[in-house]
Design an enzyme around this catalytic site. Sequence first.
Site, PDB file in Angstrom:
ATOM      1  N   THR A   1      12.133  -5.403  16.499  1.00  8.47           N
ATOM      2  CA  THR A   1      13.533  -5.270  16.894  1.00  8.47           C
ATOM      3  C   THR A   1      14.234  -6.613  17.054  1.00  8.47           C
ATOM      4  O   THR A   1      15.426  -6.658  17.322  1.00  8.47           O
ATOM      5  CB  THR A   1      13.643  -4.507  18.230  1.00  8.47           C
TER       6      THR A   1
ATOM      7  N   ARG B   1       0.201 -14.330  19.990  1.00 12.07           N
ATOM      8  CA  ARG B   1      -0.387 -15.674  19.992  1.00 12.07           C
ATOM      9  C   ARG B   1      -0.036 -16.367  18.688  1.00 12.07           C
ATOM     10  O   ARG B   1       0.398 -15.740  17.721  1.00 12.07           O
ATOM     11  CB  ARG B   1      -1.906 -15.595  20.138  1.00 12.07           C
TER      12      ARG B   1
ATOM     13  N   ASN C   1       0.831  -1.191   0.000  1.00 10.61           N
ATOM     14  CA  ASN C   1       0.000   0.000   0.000  1.00 10.61           C
ATOM     15  C   ASN C   1       0.878   1.258   0.000  1.00 10.61           C
ATOM     16  O   ASN C   1       2.106   1.174  -0.014  1.00 10.61           O
ATOM     17  CB  ASN C   1      -0.940  -0.054   1.210  1.00 10.61           C
TER      18      ASN C   1
ATOM     19  N   ALA D   1      -0.174  -1.603   8.956  1.00 18.08           N
ATOM     20  CA  ALA D   1       0.099  -0.187   8.691  1.00 18.08           C
ATOM     21  C   ALA D   1       1.038   0.416   9.732  1.00 18.08           C
ATOM     22  O   ALA D   1       0.891   0.199  10.928  1.00 18.08           O
ATOM     23  CB  ALA D   1      -1.218   0.590   8.674  1.00 18.08           C
TER      24      ALA D   1
ATOM     25  N   HIS E   1      23.424   3.198  11.960  1.00 19.48           N
ATOM     26  CA  HIS E   1      24.585   4.066  12.168  1.00 19.48           C
ATOM     27  C   HIS E   1      25.146   3.803  13.558  1.00 19.48           C
ATOM     28  O   HIS E   1      24.393   3.488  14.488  1.00 19.48           O
ATOM     29  CB  HIS E   1      24.191   5.534  12.013  1.00 19.48           C
TER      30      HIS E   1
END
Length: 200
Positions: free
Chosen positions: A164, A182, A84, A141, A114
Amino acid sequence: MDIKEKMHSGGLYLTTDDALIAEQAKCLEKLYDYNATRPSESRKRELLLQEMFSEIGDGCYIEPPFHANWAGRHVHFGNNIYANFNLTLVDDTHIYVGDCTMFGPNVTVATAGHPILPELREKAYQYNFPVVIGKNCWIGAGAIIEPGITIGDNTVIGAGSVVTRDIPANVVAVGNPCRVLREISDHDREYYFRDRKIDI
């Protein structure tokens, strides 16, 4: 080790290299052309993506505007991938996406980072690690996927999540930092949204 090898091996390198900047600029010209296409120019978009991407399968569609550091030069898309509006691919090294994966609006997939050390950042040093997203995933989104991440097949990443760490296959994962909520279950075979039963 030359600069291209460093780009694709996690080594530190300088983004201010003149040859690198010139090569990247050529890629970005094509990205500009893609984002300037009209909605009726679907064939033109398809051909541009084939020029821009390292690999792109059949049936892929990216809604403009699309943003990418290298215009897809280091991106490998399978078949039937949909993205999208405002997909951002920080493709300074390789991004791999499996068949039938969907990206919601405003998703960012970043391979570049960085150093924490300010003295290195002020000189514009950078490092890159590849991102791998499996088949039939749904990236909600506004999700952000950080460098070096792998997401397994069939997984859903909730809207607004910041990924992460690696996420396994066949789960729903949400949050900042993104964590497994889940597993995908038999309930999902019966209901597609809250109390809405699948009737097809």
